[in-house]
Design a protein around this motif. Structure first.
Motif, mmCIF file in Angstrom:
data_model
loop_
_atom_site.group_PDB
_atom_site.id
_atom_site.type_symbol
_atom_site.label_atom_id
_atom_site.label_comp_id
_atom_site.label_asym_id
_atom_site.label_seq_id
_atom_site.Cartn_x
_atom_site.Cartn_y
_atom_site.Cartn_z
ATOM 1 N N VAL A 184 -1.471 4.360 -2.454
ATOM 2 C CA VAL A 184 -1.886 3.063 -1.911
ATOM 3 C C VAL A 184 -1.716 3.042 -0.400
ATOM 4 N N ILE A 185 -0.578 3.549 0.076
ATOM 5 C CA ILE A 185 -0.336 3.599 1.521
ATOM 6 C C ILE A 185 -1.422 4.406 2.214
ATOM 7 N N ALA A 186 -1.737 5.566 1.648
ATOM 8 C CA ALA A 186 -2.742 6.435 2.251
ATOM 9 C C ALA A 186 -4.087 5.731 2.352
ATOM 10 N N ASP A 187 -4.501 5.044 1.296
ATOM 11 C CA ASP A 187 -5.825 4.420 1.286
ATOM 12 C C ASP A 187 -5.893 3.174 2.168
ATOM 13 N N VAL A 188 -4.843 2.371 2.148
ATOM 14 C CA VAL A 188 -4.837 1.177 3.003
ATOM 15 C C VAL A 188 -4.870 1.589 4.473
#
Length: 283
Positions: A184-188
């Motif tokens: 999630v961190i990577a995509d956001v």
């Protein structure tokens, strides 16, 4: 412990029940009972009732059924019953070329060998900085909705959170899946950076956005959540109905899963060094 509890097999019943196994065993029970009923209706009915009770408590009637269905049922049939694939990914509706989008954003470029793509130094640094900023926050479904260009009040698509995992879905298909906070961190973080590099980023459909972000996540070498090294390896995944090979990327320190891609044997020769970025994936 009661006699029923001793007879029950939790690994094959309840949420773990294999639907095709159950269907096959009920058919066998019905056929056997029908043959016996020719001689004795009462005995046939009794055998069928006992068989249903056995299937209900143990998951199957014929020993070895789970292994037999995995071995002899066509994979395309088992996919219909697989709980992990019950809601299909919206891949058929996604026509975007992630590689083209990332090239236009100057996020990737041909590697020195010219046979693959690598992150550009500029994008890699910018993405990493945004990752450090993003992971300082408590992420929720609202952050992923923003990353996918989705309003949380949109009736057409919803983003649900289950512990650290997120699922974005419509009524008919899953748009994207994230199995860890690291993903999630990577995509956001990536969505924030790409939105500034691509004027048309906001015009992408949620499924298209998720596909581009997933494709970009394949390049990650350090975990977005704990900074541990990331390793890509082949694994065998066991579900209630089938076994299949996947290419998975996970952090070696915190065990965060970044993506999981079902292995396409036809692409093995072309993807021996890195998974094919156009392949179908569940992340």
């Amino acid at each position: 412990m009661s006699l029923v509890d001793r007879f029950r097999q939790p690994e094959y019943t309840g949420e773990n029940r294999c639907v095709p196994c159950t269907a096959v065993n009920i058919a066998i029970a019905a056929g056997t009972s029908a043959l016996v009923a020719v001689a004795s209706t009462v005995l046939g009915a009794g055998i069928f009732t006992l068989s249903l009770g056995t299937i209900y408590l143990r998951g199957y009637l014929v020993p070895g059924t789970p292994a037999l269905t995995k071995r002899y049922f066509p994979d395309r049939v088992l996919r219909w019953f697989d709980k992990d694939s019950a809601t299909p990914m919206a891949d058929e509706a996604v026509e975007i070329d992630p590689e083209r989008v990332l090239l236009d954003a100057d996020a990737v470029e041909p590697c020195r060998e010219g046979t693959d793509l690598c992150l550009t130094a500029d994008f890699q640094q910018a993405w990493r900085e945004r990752i450090h900023t993003t992971r300082a926050h408590d992420l929720s479904e609202h952050h992923l909705a923003d990353a996918l260009n989705v309003s949380t009040t949109d009736d057409q698509i919803a983003v649900d959170q289950h512990d650290e995992a997120f699922v974005a879905h419509t009524d008919d298909a899953v748009v994207g899946q994230w199995s860890s906070r690291a993903a999630v961190i990577a995509d956001v973080a990536a969505a924030t950076e790409l939105s500034e590099r691509l004027p048309d980023w906001q015009n992408l459909a949620p499924a298209e956005t998720a596909r581009v972000l997933m494709s970009l996540r394949i390049f990650i070498e350090r975990c977005p959540d704990c900074d541990g090294p990331v390793r890509v390896e082949e694994e065998v995944v066991e579900s209630c109905c089938r076994s299949y090979d996947v290419i998975a990327s996970a952090c070696q320190e915190c065990d965060a899963r970044l993506f999981e891609m079902e292995w396409d044997e036809t692409a093995v020769d072309d993807a021996s060094q890195r998974p094919d970025r156009s392949a179908q994936a569940t992340v």
